[in-house]
Design an enzyme around this catalytic site. Structure first.
Site, PDB file in Angstrom:
ATOM      1  N   ARG A  20      -2.825  -2.632  14.267  1.00 32.50           N
ATOM      2  CA  ARG A  20      -2.066  -3.865  14.467  1.00 32.50           C
ATOM      3  C   ARG A  20      -0.696  -3.803  13.803  1.00 32.50           C
ATOM      4  NH1 ARG A  20      -7.225  -7.178  12.618  1.00 32.50           N
ATOM      5  NH2 ARG A  20      -7.090  -5.485  11.129  1.00 32.50           N
TER       6      ARG A  20
ATOM      7  N   ALA B 133       0.765   0.633   3.120  1.00 27.22           N
ATOM      8  CA  ALA B 133      -0.630   0.458   3.572  1.00 27.22           C
ATOM      9  C   ALA B 133      -1.566   0.363   2.366  1.00 27.22           C
ATOM     10  CB  ALA B 133      -1.027   1.602   4.490  1.00 27.22           C
TER      11      ALA B 133
ATOM     12  N   ASP C 206       4.960   0.307  -1.580  1.00 29.71           N
ATOM     13  CA  ASP C 206       4.456  -1.005  -2.004  1.00 29.71           C
ATOM     14  C   ASP C 206       3.103  -0.836  -2.685  1.00 29.71           C
ATOM     15  OD1 ASP C 206       4.495  -3.863  -2.140  1.00 29.71           O
ATOM     16  OD2 ASP C 206       3.023  -3.919  -0.513  1.00 29.71           O
TER      17      ASP C 206
ATOM     18  N   GLU D 167      -3.073   1.013  -9.546  1.00 25.39           N
ATOM     19  CA  GLU D 167      -2.276  -0.224  -9.568  1.00 25.39           C
ATOM     20  C   GLU D 167      -2.712  -1.117 -10.722  1.00 25.39           C
ATOM     21  OE1 GLU D 167      -2.358  -2.102  -5.726  1.00 25.39           O
ATOM     22  OE2 GLU D 167      -1.375  -0.405  -4.771  1.00 25.39           O
TER      23      GLU D 167
ATOM     24  N   HIS E 247       2.939  -4.112  -4.712  1.00 29.37           N
ATOM     25  CA  HIS E 247       1.927  -4.497  -3.708  1.00 29.37           C
ATOM     26  C   HIS E 247       2.122  -5.947  -3.243  1.00 29.37           C
ATOM     27  CE1 HIS E 247      -2.365  -3.487  -2.215  1.00 29.37           C
ATOM     28  NE2 HIS E 247      -1.721  -4.234  -1.335  1.00 29.37           N
TER      29      HIS E 247
ATOM     30  N   GLY F 127       3.199  -6.718  -0.044  1.00 31.91           N
ATOM     31  CA  GLY F 127       3.278  -6.765   1.426  1.00 31.91           C
ATOM     32  C   GLY F 127       2.760  -8.078   2.002  1.00 31.91           C
ATOM     33  N   ALA F 128       1.757  -8.643   1.367  1.00 27.39           N
ATOM     34  CA  ALA F 128       1.154  -9.872   1.908  1.00 27.39           C
ATOM     35  C   ALA F 128       1.667 -11.118   1.215  1.00 27.39           C
ATOM     36  CB  ALA F 128      -0.360  -9.790   1.754  1.00 27.39           C
TER      37      ALA F 128
HETATM   38  P1  NAD Z   1      -5.775  -1.706  11.751  1.00 22.50           P
HETATM   39  O1  NAD Z   1      -7.213  -1.581  11.486  1.00 22.50           O
HETATM   40  O2  NAD Z   1      -5.328  -2.649  12.812  1.00 22.50           O
HETATM   41  O3  NAD Z   1      -5.136  -0.279  12.069  1.00 22.50           O
HETATM   42  C1  NAD Z   1      -5.399   0.878  11.324  1.00 22.50           C
HETATM   43  C2  NAD Z   1      -5.196   2.060  12.256  1.00 22.50           C
HETATM   44  O4  NAD Z   1      -5.344   3.259  11.499  1.00 22.50           O
HETATM   45  C3  NAD Z   1      -6.231   2.119  13.387  1.00 22.50           C
HETATM   46  O5  NAD Z   1      -5.601   2.154  14.646  1.00 22.50           O
HETATM   47  C4  NAD Z   1      -7.004   3.410  13.118  1.00 22.50           C
HETATM   48  O6  NAD Z   1      -7.402   4.062  14.301  1.00 22.50           O
HETATM   49  C5  NAD Z   1      -5.963   4.205  12.353  1.00 22.50           C
HETATM   50  N1  NAD Z   1      -6.561   5.296  11.580  1.00 22.50           N
HETATM   51  C6  NAD Z   1      -7.746   5.328  10.913  1.00 22.50           C
HETATM   52  N2  NAD Z   1      -7.931   6.538  10.359  1.00 22.50           N
HETATM   53  C7  NAD Z   1      -6.846   7.283  10.685  1.00 22.50           C
HETATM   54  C8  NAD Z   1      -6.449   8.617  10.407  1.00 22.50           C
HETATM   55  N3  NAD Z   1      -7.217   9.439   9.676  1.00 22.50           N
HETATM   56  N4  NAD Z   1      -5.263   9.045  10.881  1.00 22.50           N
HETATM   57  C9  NAD Z   1      -4.453   8.224  11.609  1.00 22.50           C
HETATM   58  N5  NAD Z   1      -4.787   6.959  11.928  1.00 22.50           N
HETATM   59  C10 NAD Z   1      -5.966   6.495  11.463  1.00 22.50           C
HETATM   60  O7  NAD Z   1      -5.138  -2.072  10.325  1.00 22.50           O
HETATM   61  P2  NAD Z   1      -3.804  -2.905  10.045  1.00 22.50           P
HETATM   62  O8  NAD Z   1      -4.166  -4.342   9.981  1.00 22.50           O
HETATM   63  O9  NAD Z   1      -2.733  -2.439  10.969  1.00 22.50           O
HETATM   64  O10 NAD Z   1      -3.474  -2.452   8.539  1.00 22.50           O
HETATM   65  C11 NAD Z   1      -2.944  -1.163   8.249  1.00 22.50           C
HETATM   66  C12 NAD Z   1      -2.931  -0.932   6.743  1.00 22.50           C
HETATM   67  O11 NAD Z   1      -2.060  -1.855   6.094  1.00 22.50           O
HETATM   68  C13 NAD Z   1      -4.298  -1.124   6.077  1.00 22.50           C
HETATM   69  O12 NAD Z   1      -4.484  -0.114   5.119  1.00 22.50           O
HETATM   70  C14 NAD Z   1      -4.144  -2.438   5.361  1.00 22.50           C
HETATM   71  O13 NAD Z   1      -5.006  -2.512   4.248  1.00 22.50           O
HETATM   72  C15 NAD Z   1      -2.692  -2.352   4.932  1.00 22.50           C
HETATM   73  N6  NAD Z   1      -2.086  -3.630   4.547  1.00 22.50           N
HETATM   74  C16 NAD Z   1      -1.327  -3.638   3.416  1.00 22.50           C
HETATM   75  C17 NAD Z   1      -0.729  -4.814   3.003  1.00 22.50           C
HETATM   76  C18 NAD Z   1       0.099  -4.829   1.754  1.00 22.50           C
HETATM   77  O14 NAD Z   1       0.052  -5.782   1.018  1.00 22.50           O
HETATM   78  N7  NAD Z   1       0.885  -3.807   1.488  1.00 22.50           N
HETATM   79  C19 NAD Z   1      -0.909  -5.988   3.738  1.00 22.50           C
HETATM   80  C20 NAD Z   1      -1.669  -5.929   4.911  1.00 22.50           C
HETATM   81  C21 NAD Z   1      -2.261  -4.746   5.299  1.00 22.50           C
END
Ligand code: NAD
Length: 530
Positions: free
Chosen positions: A152, A232, A257, A262, A280, A282-283
């Protein structure tokens, strides 16, 4: 009237929803003395709401004699003991989609800050300087953005990157290539993405497979002078290797981030002149906080009113009806195991149910969908969004129900098909809650779908088990149990076999490589179902 305890602070918008619903609300005080009393206080409440500070341990859950729901205001549920909650019939709900846009936008905040030296230039200006030559930046226009993890957030980042005139190339082995095609995003293997990208941005969960995905070797394959953005999860990048690459000037910069530890104890990365970093956040936007609070409050109230239409992380016994929980757990574990063994992108999931109580059919197949997605989507998959996520990712889900199977009073079959072939598993529940896998492809065997499993395909010749035992033993890895099954002979009289070993320790990758190099072994996969 429901009684709800807020263990961590919640945005006013969520409090308002609770107040409007007329529930009794108590905010746990911030002081240590009140926190220490939490195990006693919790006994009086129907639900607790936590963020990341409060540790919801098995002990705390047990002491919550009236507890029915735990609301986790956020995505990650690392601070909640999910198996204990499930055993105790306590529903855990979260807010998995509240911060997608915030994280997407923060990725650009970091990327632009890095490309144009914004933090350093600002510091210099504050210090009374007016130095324009030192801060020659880079344009994003015309550059290639390598997106690793095209879920996403990855997709939202790719979409916005185009508005900046960037070319996007992505790596996501679990995404159906047709979805990427529809999005008109070029996909490539990881090594190719690293080699061509001017900026690599990470958007994947932290799983067993993605821990240190961006290792020293992979960083070495990145284009010299390129930049890395991690918004991420910490741990996907080997922070020490990143520091070395910045020091050697192989990488021009990094925007972070998230960190392996952490808050970071070793400050060398954040102090590095070519690193832009944030704690951290991002959210951390007004909108995301509001959305987290309102989604969590609504989910907690709905769950307390007995609705199943909640973003539940677990579906405990109570929700599945009497006797249902082991079937949900079995189905989910079969899904996790099948999808881990398959690897790569998934096209189809078939769930076959023999003799399973009709009331459980829906929940059991959703549990299988959640299970197959979890190895690559992590904890963001819950019982409500699982089917929608599967659909968005182009995974066809088929359910077939049958009369009782000949040998078992009930049987669940999970078959996954993807780019790398098909994996078929079937399992049953012995007694009240003893889960067993009883078939793997054409092999009949019997093992519990739990723990750290080493799954091997080998030729059925004498001495294989001995070799495995010595190799693992020398590496200090203890075999807890072992299950063997053989197939039928081929024309040359050779017989294939599978071995499933439960291990007490995780073997190093080098040990697995040595196993794979044994002439009798054709495949060795480690699947962690803990
Ligand atoms: P999502 O589940 O929609 O997408 C994750 C994608 O990663 C999926 O399409 C999956 O197929 C892919 N994936 C899994 N293993 C993989 C690999 N080995 N190689 C390549 N791709 C792979 O998740 P999202 O909602 O898009 O979130 C992405 C990341 O962002 C997550 O780690 C989430 O925790 C992080 N995030 C961080 C913050 C922050 O505060 N910095 C805020 C929100 C989300």
């Amino acid at each position: 009237m429901h009684r709800i305890l807020l263990c961590d602070p919640l945005d006013e918008s969520g409090l308002e929803i609770f107040r409007d619903a007329g529930v009794e609300l108590r905010q746990l005080g911030d002081g240590d003395s009140e926190r220490e009393q939490l195990p006693e206080i919790v006994a009086d409440f129907d639900a607790i709401v936590v963020r990341s500070r409060t540790q919801v341990t098995a002990d705390l859950l047990r002491r919550g004699r009236n507890l029915k729901v735990v609301g986790r205001a956020g995505i990650g549920v690392d601070n909640v003991d999910i198996p204990a909650a499930t055993d105790l019939g306590i529903l855990v709900v979260n807010a998995p989609t509240a911060n997608l846009i915030s994280a997407t936008e923060h990725t650009f905040a970091l990327l632009l800050a890095l490309a144009r030296n914004v933090p350093a230039a600002e510091r210099s200006l504050r210090a009374g300087e007016w130095d324009r030559k030192r801060f020659i930046g880079l344009e994003l226009d015309g550059k290639t953005l390598g997106v690793v993890g095209l879920g996403r957030i990855g997709q939202a980042v790719a979409h916005r990157a185009r508005a900046f005139g960037m070319k996007v190339v992505a790596y996501d082995p679990y995404l159906d290539p047709l979805v990427a095609k529809r999005l008109e995003i070029e996909m490539a293997p990881l090594e190719a993405v690293l080699a061509v990208a001017d900026v690599v941005t990470l958007h994947l969960p932290l799983t067993d497979e993605t821990r240190h995905l961006i290792s020293a070797e992979r960083i070495a394959r990145m284009k010299p002078g390129s930049m890395l953005v991690n918004c991420a999860r910490g741990g996907i990048v080997d922070d020490r290797a990143l520091l070395e690459a910045l020091e050697s000037e192989h990488l021009a910069g990094a925007a972070l981030d998230v960190f392996e530890v952490e808050p970071p104890v070793d400050r060398r990365l954040i102090d590095h002149p070519r690193v832009v970093s944030t704690p951290h956040i991002g959210a951390q936007t007004r909108e995301a906080q509001e959305r987290v609070a309102t989604q969590t409050a609504r989910m907690v109230l709905a769950a307390l009113d007995g609705s199943l239409a909640v973003t539940a992380v677990n579906l405990p016994f109570r929700a599945a009806g009497p006797g249902g929980e082991p079937y949900l757990r079995l189905s989910e574990q079969l899904g996790r195991l099948a999808s881990s063994l398959l690897g790569g992108s998934l096209k189809k999931l078939q769930v076959d149910l023999w003799g399973v109580d009709e009331e459980l059919h829906g929940a059991v197949s959703i549990a299988a969908v959640r299970g197959v997605l979890r190895p690559f989507l992590g904890e963001a998959v819950n019982f409500v969004n699982a089917e929608k996520l599967a659909e968005d990712r182009g995974v066809e889900v088929v359910r077939a129900t049958h009369r009782q199977a000949a040998e078992y009073s009930s049987l669940i079959g999970v078959t996954v098909t993807g780019a790398r072939g098909t994996v078929e598993l079937a399992g049953t529940v012995f007694g009240e809650s003893d889960l067993r896998v009883v078939r793997y492809d054409d092999y009949r065997l019997e093992f519990r779908p739990e723990g750290r499993l080493l799954v091997l395909s080998n030729r059925d010749v004498p001495g294989v088990v001995g070799k495995l035992g010595s190799l693992l033993g020398e590496a200090g890895v203890n075999i807890a149990d072992i299950h063997l099954a053989r197939g039928s002979a081929n024309r040359e009289g050779e017989v294939d076999a599978v071995a499933v070993l439960r291990l007490d320790q995780r073997p190093a990758e080098a040990v697995l490589d040595r196993l794979r190099a044994l002439p009798e072994v054709s495949k060795a996969q480690l699947v962690d179902l803990e």
